[in-house]
Design an enzyme around this catalytic site. Structure first.
Site, short mmCIF file in Angstrom:
data_model
loop_
_atom_site.label_atom_id
_atom_site.label_comp_id
_atom_site.label_asym_id
_atom_site.label_seq_id
_atom_site.Cartn_x
_atom_site.Cartn_y
_atom_site.Cartn_z
CB CYS A 126 -0.93 0.17 1.22
SG CYS A 126 -1.79 1.55 1.51
CB CYS A 159 -3.27 5.74 5.90
SG CYS A 159 -4.52 4.54 6.70
CB CYS A 214 -3.70 -1.79 6.94
SG CYS A 214 -5.58 -1.41 6.25
CB CYS A 245 -8.36 2.89 0.52
SG CYS A 245 -8.13 1.62 1.82
CD GLN A 263 -20.01 -8.83 10.93
OE1 GLN A 263 -18.98 -8.16 11.10
NE2 GLN A 263 -20.31 -9.58 11.67
CD GLU A 284 -29.23 -4.84 16.87
OE1 GLU A 284 -28.64 -3.58 17.39
OE2 GLU A 284 -28.49 -5.79 17.13
CG ASN A 290 -22.89 -11.15 15.72
OD1 ASN A 290 -21.66 -11.30 16.13
ND2 ASN A 290 -23.23 -10.91 14.54
CB CYS A 304 -15.66 -8.47 16.23
SG CYS A 304 -16.82 -7.65 17.29
#
Length: 379
Positions: free
Chosen positions: A3, A11, A14, A87, A211, A261, A306, A333
């Site tokens: 990248c 940046c 990542c 990106c 997601q 939810e 979740n 996550c």
């Protein structure tokens, strides 16, 4: 993956950029296995890899610069804009749209919000792509002042970007690190983005969470459905159901599925998907997952959770521990919060788990685990 933004230190989001992908995936598997090492009966399924690039279906672009020369990307330490329109982890459909969106900012005279001076109107462009190539655009504004100009030039935008199906304005008047506000104004005839995911079609409303990696989300929902179908429960709860991904995949004849939810927008999306699919026995309710469980007269045969990164917490974990529920499917996550929650549920032991690489080039990942009470054989 290489990248240019990362190499130039423009940046560093990542943090694993430039590392071999096989090494990234192996490290995530090892990290998760280490956190759950206190469960010797746990069997690990092969990790699910992702595309290394172009996997993100959404972009959250800070708008800075000037009306004549807007910048779409992030802010540096001094609050100045850094262009990230190229990106490499964002989907190609998003990257193709950025130049047109920059031109729209100029055409509609949308003044970028300047963080240091606290002046301007347009804060963010939030763009989501569906597997069909359709787009949802949300413009986060400080006030309604630019809405008239946005409406005036909306026809030009839709002609220049015919893939745009939904456009809305979100109002966030506060000067703080909050991405969006509560009020949303939909400007197009359509108010939902059609998202084919796995074996279901979801309908995303502007404020619905989904997601960021559609391929991995599909694999996640299919894994959950596989474990549910193994034991064929008559009743299932999908807590923190979002737009209904797990619930829609696990619905079936002679099975009552209830999705809970807190977001009413997400529930509206889930109900639209259910109705279009003609699924029976599937109910969605807006409310707090823990409060719903504690108020229930009897538990279901299987529970899917979740939760957000903080996990389900001690109260819901304690309820699950004493509820008599035989099986729980936990999609996380954040493996650290998963490990913490498991400590509060010693009777529900993880027997199978799988790492899914939802976020290549970063240290983050998704893990799904099947928890079972001892005393009854696994199907």
């Amino acid at each position: 993956m290489q990248c240019s933004y990362f190499d130039a230190a423009a940046c560093r989001s990542c943090t694993l950029m430039g590392q071999a992908y096989t090494d990234q995936l192996a490290a995530k598997q090892q990290h998760c296995a280490h956190l759950l090492a206190g469960h010797p009966e746990l069997r690990w399924l092969p990790a699910v890899p992702s595309r290394e690039s172009g996997y993100r279906n959404k972009a959250k672009m800070v708008v800075s610069g000037t009306v004549a020369q807007p910048t779409l990307g992030i802010l540096d330490a001094e609050g100045r804009g850094v262009d990230l329109s190229g990106c490499g982890i964002t989907a190609q459909e998003l990257r193709d749209a950025f130049p047109v969106l920059a031109a729209f900012v100029t055409r509609a005279m949308l003044t970028p919000y300047d963080v240091p001076s606290r002046r301007g109107e347009l804060k963010y462009l939030l763009l989501t792509a569906s597997p069909d190539g359709e787009l949802m655009l949300r413009l986060v504004l400080r006030s309604t002042e630019p809405v008239v100009r946005i409406r005036k030039h909306l026809a030009w935008l839709l002609q220049a970007l015919p893939r745009v199906a939904v456009v809305s304005v979100n109002l966030q008047p506060q000067h703080k690190a909050v991405l969006e506000g509560e009020e949303e104004i939909v400007l197009t005839e359509r108010a939902t983005l059609r998202m084919p995911v796995g074996d279901a079609v979801l309908h995303l409303r502007p404020q619905s969470f989904f997601q960021t990696n559609t391929d991995i989300a599909s694999a996640l929902y299919r894994q959950g459905r596989e474990w549910v179908d193994e034991v064929a429960p008559a009743s299932v709860w999908d807590l923190y159901c979002g737009v209904g991904g797990f619930a829609l995949h696990t619905a079936g004849p002679d099975r009552e599925v209830t999705g809970i939810e807190i977001s009413r927008e997400a529930i509206a999306s889930a109900e639209a998907s259910r109705d279009e699919a003609g699924l029976e026995g599937l109910t969605f309710r807006a409310g707090d997952a823990t409060a719903f469980a504690l108020a229930a007269s009897e538990p279901p045969e299987l529970v899917i959770v979740n939760p957000p990164r903080r996990g389900i917490g001690p109260e819901l974990a304690a309820w699950l521990e004493t509820s008599g529920v035989r099986r729980v499917i936990y999609s996380s996550c954040n493996a650290r919060s998963l490990a913490k929650d498991l400590a509060w549920m010693p009777s529900l032991r993880p027997t199978r788990a799988r790492v899914l690489d939802m976020f290549p080039q970063t240290t983050h990942y998704e893990v799904i685990a099947l928890l079972e009470r001892p005393g009854r054989p696994t199907a």
